[in-house]
Design an enzyme around this catalytic site. Structure first.
Site, PDB file in Angstrom:
ATOM      1  N   GLU A 127       0.795  -1.207   0.080  1.00 35.38           N
ATOM      2  CA  GLU A 127      -0.005  -0.056  -0.163  1.00 35.38           C
ATOM      3  C   GLU A 127       0.757   1.299   0.099  1.00 35.38           C
ATOM      4  OE1 GLU A 127      -2.600  -0.324   3.317  1.00 35.38           O
ATOM      5  OE2 GLU A 127      -3.793  -2.185   2.490  1.00 35.38           O
ATOM      6  N   ASN A 170       1.910  -5.219  -3.082  1.00 34.75           N
ATOM      7  CA  ASN A 170       0.671  -5.455  -2.808  1.00 34.75           C
ATOM      8  C   ASN A 170      -0.092  -4.133  -2.543  1.00 34.75           C
ATOM      9  OD1 ASN A 170      -1.423  -7.704  -2.126  1.00 34.75           O
ATOM     10  ND2 ASN A 170      -1.366  -6.950  -0.092  1.00 34.75           N
ATOM     11  N   HIS A 206     -10.531  -6.191  -2.019  1.00 36.39           N
ATOM     12  CA  HIS A 206     -11.724  -5.887  -1.128  1.00 36.39           C
ATOM     13  C   HIS A 206     -12.696  -5.237  -1.558  1.00 36.39           C
ATOM     14  CE1 HIS A 206      -9.138  -7.125   2.419  1.00 36.39           C
ATOM     15  NE2 HIS A 206      -8.248  -6.476   1.997  1.00 36.39           N
ATOM     16  N   GLU A 235      -6.157 -10.738  -0.912  1.00 34.99           N
ATOM     17  CA  GLU A 235      -7.093 -10.483   0.259  1.00 34.99           C
ATOM     18  C   GLU A 235      -8.540 -10.321  -0.072  1.00 34.99           C
ATOM     19  OE1 GLU A 235      -5.445  -7.075   2.556  1.00 34.99           O
ATOM     20  OE2 GLU A 235      -3.416  -7.698   2.179  1.00 34.99           O
ATOM     21  N   ASP A 237     -12.162 -10.298  -0.306  1.00 34.45           N
ATOM     22  CA  ASP A 237     -13.448 -10.380   0.322  1.00 34.45           C
ATOM     23  C   ASP A 237     -14.507  -9.504  -0.427  1.00 34.45           C
ATOM     24  OD1 ASP A 237     -12.782  -7.895   1.453  1.00 34.45           O
ATOM     25  OD2 ASP A 237     -12.619  -8.807   3.425  1.00 34.45           O
TER      26      ASP A 237
HETATM   27  C1  XIL Z   1      -6.410  -6.043   8.372  1.00 31.59           C
HETATM   28  C2  XIL Z   1      -6.617  -7.085   9.403  1.00 31.59           C
HETATM   29  O1  XIL Z   1      -7.578  -7.994   8.917  1.00 31.59           O
HETATM   30  C3  XIL Z   1      -7.250  -6.588  10.761  1.00 31.59           C
HETATM   31  O2  XIL Z   1      -7.285  -7.702  11.648  1.00 31.59           O
HETATM   32  C4  XIL Z   1      -6.072  -5.703  11.373  1.00 31.59           C
HETATM   33  O3  XIL Z   1      -7.162  -4.989  12.374  1.00 31.59           O
HETATM   34  C5  XIL Z   1      -5.909  -4.332  10.540  1.00 31.59           C
HETATM   35  O4  XIL Z   1      -5.570  -5.096   9.169  1.00 31.59           O
HETATM   36  N1  XIL Z   1      -5.092  -4.535   3.684  1.00 31.59           N
HETATM   37  C6  XIL Z   1      -3.921  -5.439   4.052  1.00 31.59           C
HETATM   38  C7  XIL Z   1      -4.225  -6.215   5.553  1.00 31.59           C
HETATM   39  O5  XIL Z   1      -2.988  -5.374   3.657  1.00 31.59           O
HETATM   40  O6  XIL Z   1      -3.059  -6.470   6.261  1.00 31.59           O
HETATM   41  C8  XIL Z   1      -5.270  -5.577   6.224  1.00 31.59           C
HETATM   42  O7  XIL Z   1      -5.659  -6.571   7.376  1.00 31.59           O
HETATM   43  C9  XIL Z   1      -6.552  -5.405   5.430  1.00 31.59           C
HETATM   44  C10 XIL Z   1      -6.289  -4.190   4.437  1.00 31.59           C
END
Ligand code: XIL
Length: 302
Positions: A127, A170, A206, A235, A237
């Site tokens: 990020e 990422n 996401h 990641e 969802d």
């Molecule tokens: C999130 C986790 O799922 C949570 O438990 C934590 O509180 C915050 O981070 N992008 C990412 C992940 O790269 O590491 C993040 O994970 C979600 C967004």
């Protein structure tokens, strides 16, 4: 095939999930993990604040439990993440530029050495770009004190430490073609042209009603793959429920399968019960580990 992992394997891909060490004592959590998934990503346990909360003092216990579990089951492990502005202990932000550079390189080296030979892919930098139309870098201690070169330096340090791990950049909101993904694309292209080591790009994916699965998702994955890197959905969802959510999940899987260098998919958790989107239902298993329509859609798309 009857599980996500075996169906993905038949396509030459892994199917993974984020895992939290704190849930490894819960039997349906572990049995679902072991039955369905062939890769894990520690959800928080490898982040800077978890492994080096004070400078030079490393704690790997929680992440080690996840890695040991995965290894015992023959699962791959994605390392997440070495350099990120978030979940970063306060001491890092207080360092001078030269101290920050050595702390960053020491962090990368120590964490990668600890897991040498056990990690399939590392999210070396997470990020680093802003949202919106600017295509600019995001403010962080690394960006603000070390400048644009911090990403390149992190990747070079990572390659020197573990030449066998795949090194990924990422990010989120880079899943479709847009200003942010264009900026990441330009960076990866530049790295490949100049021989800066990078092997893969992770697309967090996401999704929700404000940020749905982009219609040019496959096209975007493909343009990165065409630069000579693997792409991974890291990641995943998707907020929602029922058939709409199932259709979106199926579309993500189809996009990955249509890109030969899309090597695997990871969902950001197993059950809705423990999703970081605490108010939502974005995952493949419900609160009781029941398979949702989204699960069936993924399995049939694989
Ligand atoms: C999130 C986790 O799922 C949570 O438990 C934590 O509180 C915050 O981070 N992008 C990412 C992940 O790269 O590491 C993040 O994970 C979600 C967004």
């Amino acid at each position: 095939a009857s599980t996500l992992g075996t169906a993905a394997a038949a396509q030459g891909r892994y199917f993974g999930t984020a895992v939290a060490a704190s849930h490894l004592g819960e039997s349906p959590y572990v049995s679902t993990l072991d039955a369905e998934f062939t890769s894990v990503t520690p959800e928080n346990e490898m982040k800077w604040d978890a492994v080096e909360s004070s400078r030079g003092s490393f704690t790997f216990d929680a992440a080690d439990r996840i890695v040991a579990h995965a290894q015992g089951k023959g699962m791959k492990v994605r390392g997440h993440t070495l350099v990120w502005h978030s979940q970063l202990p306060g001491w890092v932000g207080g360092l001078s530029a030269s101290d920050l550079r050595s702390a960053m390189n020491n962090h990368i080296t120590k964490v990668m050495q600890h897991y040498q030979g056990k990690i399939h892919s590392w999210d070396v930098v997470n990020e680093a770009f802003q949202d919106g139309s600017s295509g600019a870098r995001r403010s962080s201690p690394f960006q603000d004190k070390l400048g644009n070169g911090f990403i390149e330096e992190a990747f070079r340090t990572a390659r020197a430490t573990d030449p066998n791990a795949k090194l990924c950049y990422n990010d989120y909101n880079t899943d479709g073609v847009n200003a942010k993904s264009n900026a990441v694309y330009a960076m990866v292209k530049d790295f490949k042209q100049r021989g800066v080591p990078i092997d893969c790009v992770g697309f967090q994916s996401h999704f929700n009603s404000n940020s749905p699965v982009p219609s040019d998702y496959r096209q975007n994955l493909q343009r990165f793959a065409d630069l000579g890197v693997d792409v991974q959905i890291t990641e995943l969802d998707i907020e929602g429920s029922g058939s709409a959510q199932a259709t979106s999940y199926g579309n993500v899987v189809k996009a990955c399968l249509a890109v030969s260098r899309c090597t695997g998919i990871t969902t950001w958790g197993i059950t809705d019960k423990y999703s970081w989107r605490s108010s939502g239902t974005p995952l493949l298993f419900d609160d009781n580990y029941g398979k949702k329509p989204a699960y069936d859609a993924v399995l049939s798309a694989l």
